[in-house]
Design an enzyme around this catalytic site. Structure first.
Site, PDB file in Angstrom:
ATOM      1  N   CYS A  22       0.795  -1.233   0.000  1.00  5.31           N
ATOM      2  CA  CYS A  22       0.000   0.000   0.000  1.00  5.31           C
ATOM      3  C   CYS A  22       0.827   1.283   0.000  1.00  5.31           C
ATOM      4  CB  CYS A  22      -0.862   0.076   1.250  1.00  5.31           C
ATOM      5  SG  CYS A  22      -1.816  -1.373   1.586  1.00  5.31           S
ATOM      6  N   CYS A  24      14.121  -0.332   3.535  1.00  4.14           N
ATOM      7  CA  CYS A  24      13.975  -1.352   2.477  1.00  4.14           C
ATOM      8  C   CYS A  24      14.716  -0.894   1.220  1.00  4.14           C
ATOM      9  CB  CYS A  24      12.493  -1.546   2.167  1.00  4.14           C
ATOM     10  SG  CYS A  24      12.200  -2.491   0.659  1.00  4.14           S
ATOM     11  N   ASP A  29      15.498  -4.871 -13.519  1.00  8.65           N
ATOM     12  CA  ASP A  29      15.800  -4.439 -12.147  1.00  8.65           C
ATOM     13  C   ASP A  29      15.852  -5.591 -11.154  1.00  8.65           C
ATOM     14  OD1 ASP A  29      13.004  -4.887 -11.647  1.00  8.65           O
ATOM     15  OD2 ASP A  29      12.658  -2.927 -12.545  1.00  8.65           O
ATOM     16  N   CYS A  78      10.053 -11.877   1.700  1.00  4.76           N
ATOM     17  CA  CYS A  78       9.871 -10.641   2.468  1.00  4.76           C
ATOM     18  C   CYS A  78       8.692 -10.842   3.411  1.00  4.76           C
ATOM     19  CB  CYS A  78       9.575  -9.476   1.532  1.00  4.76           C
ATOM     20  SG  CYS A  78       9.227  -7.953   2.437  1.00  4.76           S
ATOM     21  N   CYS A 135      17.562  -2.605   5.003  1.00  7.03           N
ATOM     22  CA  CYS A 135      17.061  -3.978   5.045  1.00  7.03           C
ATOM     23  C   CYS A 135      17.425  -4.595   3.699  1.00  7.03           C
ATOM     24  CB  CYS A 135      15.546  -4.019   5.250  1.00  7.03           C
ATOM     25  SG  CYS A 135      14.917  -5.725   5.167  1.00  7.03           S
ATOM     26  N   CYS A 167      15.919  -9.907   1.812  1.00  5.62           N
ATOM     27  CA  CYS A 167      15.523 -10.806   0.720  1.00  5.62           C
ATOM     28  C   CYS A 167      16.713 -11.184  -0.171  1.00  5.62           C
ATOM     29  CB  CYS A 167      14.389 -10.194  -0.096  1.00  5.62           C
ATOM     30  SG  CYS A 167      14.699  -8.505  -0.590  1.00  5.62           S
TER      31      CYS A 167
HETATM   32  S1  SF4 Z   1      12.969  -8.168   2.798  1.00 11.14           S
HETATM   33 FE1  SF4 Z   1      13.533  -7.124   0.870  1.00 11.14          FE
HETATM   34  S2  SF4 Z   1      11.610  -6.310   0.029  1.00 11.14           S
HETATM   35 FE2  SF4 Z   1      11.244  -6.849   2.185  1.00 11.14          FE
HETATM   36  S3  SF4 Z   1      11.598  -4.949   3.338  1.00 11.14           S
HETATM   37 FE3  SF4 Z   1      13.538  -6.066   3.352  1.00 11.14          FE
HETATM   38  S4  SF4 Z   1      14.635  -5.314   1.547  1.00 11.14           S
HETATM   39 FE4  SF4 Z   1      12.495  -4.704   1.316  1.00 11.14          FE
END
Ligand code: SF4
Length: 536
Positions: free
Chosen positions: A8, A278, A395, A432, A493, A496
């Site tokens: 969102c 992120c 990407d 994620c 973060c 992933c």
């Molecule tokens: S796991 Fe990957 S997609 Fe999810 S918040 Fe962390 S960096 Fe972003």
């Protein structure tokens, strides 16, 4: 790559009274500042196209808060392509404060009741509020069980937003006297593990805009004279007419609290040990015109392209000075990286793939439907690619289906003689749990080739290239991300692509997801297993 979806986006606007008139007001004045909100939502529509809505505050109406929400795009929900209907809606929703939401759905996509904001009416103005939420709580299953344990609560929608709504309601009811909204937020957030940004509007005219303690989700704001505006992305504020120098990112674990009389203050509601923004926001999700946490999305993507160029030179696998070599971006999010790579290598960057902008709303589809969709999404231009050696810049690669179909079409329809895929991102090896639509390891293509460590070897990348139908394929290494964004790796973060999660529940869920590999357990089950494990 269009395979990844956000949960969102959130936006909010408030024109305080008795402090003059903001030049951003339309001719209808501050009492109808809510008219600007649909426009802000349009600017963050990239974060969700399945539902939209807004709640406005107007103390001259019997219903102090009024909410319109529905499935559909912002244009559909607010009838923006029909002048008379849009005007009538804007009049009926007029208010000096508004919060709004755009939603992507992993469930309930055709169900209006999932559209946000969620309004909770109450005879006490203090307890009457509306609320919208972007993100995901990794400990959702735990919170759900705790909430239902008393036997007094019932969940009709089963989303984390509904759980938060009930939690807020419970705190308001149990408070012995008047409780400040920031204290409500402090109490609610103490039980959260996850990523979120949220906006809340009360019938007493208070507004709260907050960002999770790690700043995983973005939240930008601007405050000028009597006007306050906030949005998940800066582009929504820029397009209102604010200077980029006026737009700030809300610090992690902080909330902006607006009181109709006292004005605005920024307060901390949760400890923020260190940020974990992120990284995918810069690489893929955010609008390329946005700046998040002082880092430009466009410049980050440009630097990813420079990283690709450097790696290409070092690999030496493609003749770079042959006039038949061209660079083609997968539109639209790869364009900045492809342009920069082409500039660095002095190779033409050509628009060889045309994206069908009118393919309609994107629903989660499995198997064949996904394949058919991938085939209609891009049209390869034979005029550009025939007989060419195409360096295809993408990407990210999440699942293989879209890339498989795309490569087939580039060869068959586009007539390319060679295709060399260059991914401006490391392999996605882990799910994620913070609001991006990928939550089981089996959904991902990369772990099958690079294991759970994501180790990049020439042979594993070539194996993937062969299976996808490319001549060669290479990813960027994990270290390139922090360099490109210009933030320390430990402030991002990157779970992933590394399997190292910034929250305890995220790490715990990952272990469960690893144990579930190959078992066809869905993501919902992963969350339930976490709840069960934590109760032991
Ligand atoms: S796991 Fe990957 S997609 Fe999810 S918040 Fe962390 S960096 Fe972003």
């Amino acid at each position: 790559m269009s395979e990844l979806h956000h949960e969102c986006g959130v936006a909010a606007i408030y024109h305080l009274s008795g402090r003059g008139r903001s030049p951003m007001c339309g001719e209808e004045g501050p009492r109808q500042i809510s008219r600007l909100l649909p426009r802000m939502l349009l600017d963050i529509q990239n974060r969700g196209q399945l539902a939209a809505g807004m709640t406005t505050l107007n103390t001259e109406r019997p219903d102090l808060l009024r909410t319109r929400r529905d499935v559909g795009t912002v244009t559909e929900v607010f009838r923006l392509n029909h002048r008379a209907k849009a005007e009538s809606l804007m009049k009926s929703l007029a208010g000096r404060a508004a919060i709004g939401h755009v939603r992507y759905a992993t469930c309930g996509q055709d169900d209006r009741s999932y559209a946000q904001p969620f309004e909770r009416k109450h005879i006490h103005k203090r307890k009457w509020f509306s609320f919208c939420f972007n993100g995901q709580l990794a400990n959702y299953g735990v919170l759900k069980e705790r909430l239902l344990a008393d036997g007094d609560h019932h969940l009709s929608l089963d989303t984390d937003t509904e759980i938060i709504l009930h939690e807020i309601g419970r705190i308001l009811s149990e408070a012995p006297g008047r409780i400040e909204w920031i204290d409500v937020l402090r109490q609610v957030a103490a039980g959260f593990d996850g990523a979120y940004s949220l906006a809340l509007l009360s019938a007493e005219g208070e507004m709260i805009v907050a960002r999770d303690p790690l700043g995983i989700k973005p939240m930008c704001y601007v405050h000028e004279g009597p006007l306050f505006a906030a949005a998940s992305e800066s582009v929504a504020l820029l397009n209102l007419g604010f200077e980029s120098s006026q737009i700030k990112s809300l610090a992690p674990g902080h909330a902006i609290v607006i009181h109709p009389k006292k004005g605005l203050e920024i307060l901390q509601f949760a400890k923020s040990p260190k940020p974990a923004h992120c990284f995918f926001e810069w690489i893929y999700f955010a609008n390329v015109a946005s700046t998040l946490d002082d880092r430009s999305v466009y410049l980050s993507r440009t630097r990813l392209g420079e990283e690709l160029a450097k790696a290409e030179r070092e690999m030496g696998r493609v003749p770079l000075d042959d006039p038949d070599t061209i660079i083609v971006p997968v539109p639209d999010t790869s364009k900045a990286a492809a342009d920069a790579m082409a500039y660095e290598l002095s190779i033409p960057c050509r628009e060889g793939l045309i994206r069908n902008r009118y393919a309609g709303r994107t629903f989660i589809e499995g198997g064949r439907a996904r394949k058919a969709k991938a085939a209609t999404k891009y049209t390869p231009l034979r005029e550009v690619m025939e007989g060419k050696r195409v360096i295809l810049v993408e990407d990210s690669i999440v699942r293989s289906t879209t890339m498989n179909v795309l490569l087939d079409r580039i060869r068959e329809v586009g007539g390319a003689k060679e295709i060399h895929v260059r991914v401006a991102c490391p392999p996605i090896i882990a799910p994620c749990f913070y609001g991006i639509d990928m939550s089981t390891i089996d959904q991902l293509i990369a772990p099958k080739y690079f294991g759970v460590t994501g180790e990049l070897t020439e042979s594993s990348q070539q194996k993937l290239a062969d299976d996808l139908g490319a001549d060669t394929l290479s990813y960027l290494p994990v270290e390139a991300i922090a360099r490109a964004i210009g933030l320390p790796a430990e402030h991002l973060c990157r779970a992933c692509v590394t399997g190292e999660y910034p929250t305890d529940c995220g790490q715990h869920l990952y272990q469960i997801a690893l144990d579930n590999r190959g078992s066809k357990q869905d993501s919902q089950r992963t969350y339930e297993q976490l709840a069960a494990a934590l109760q032991k």
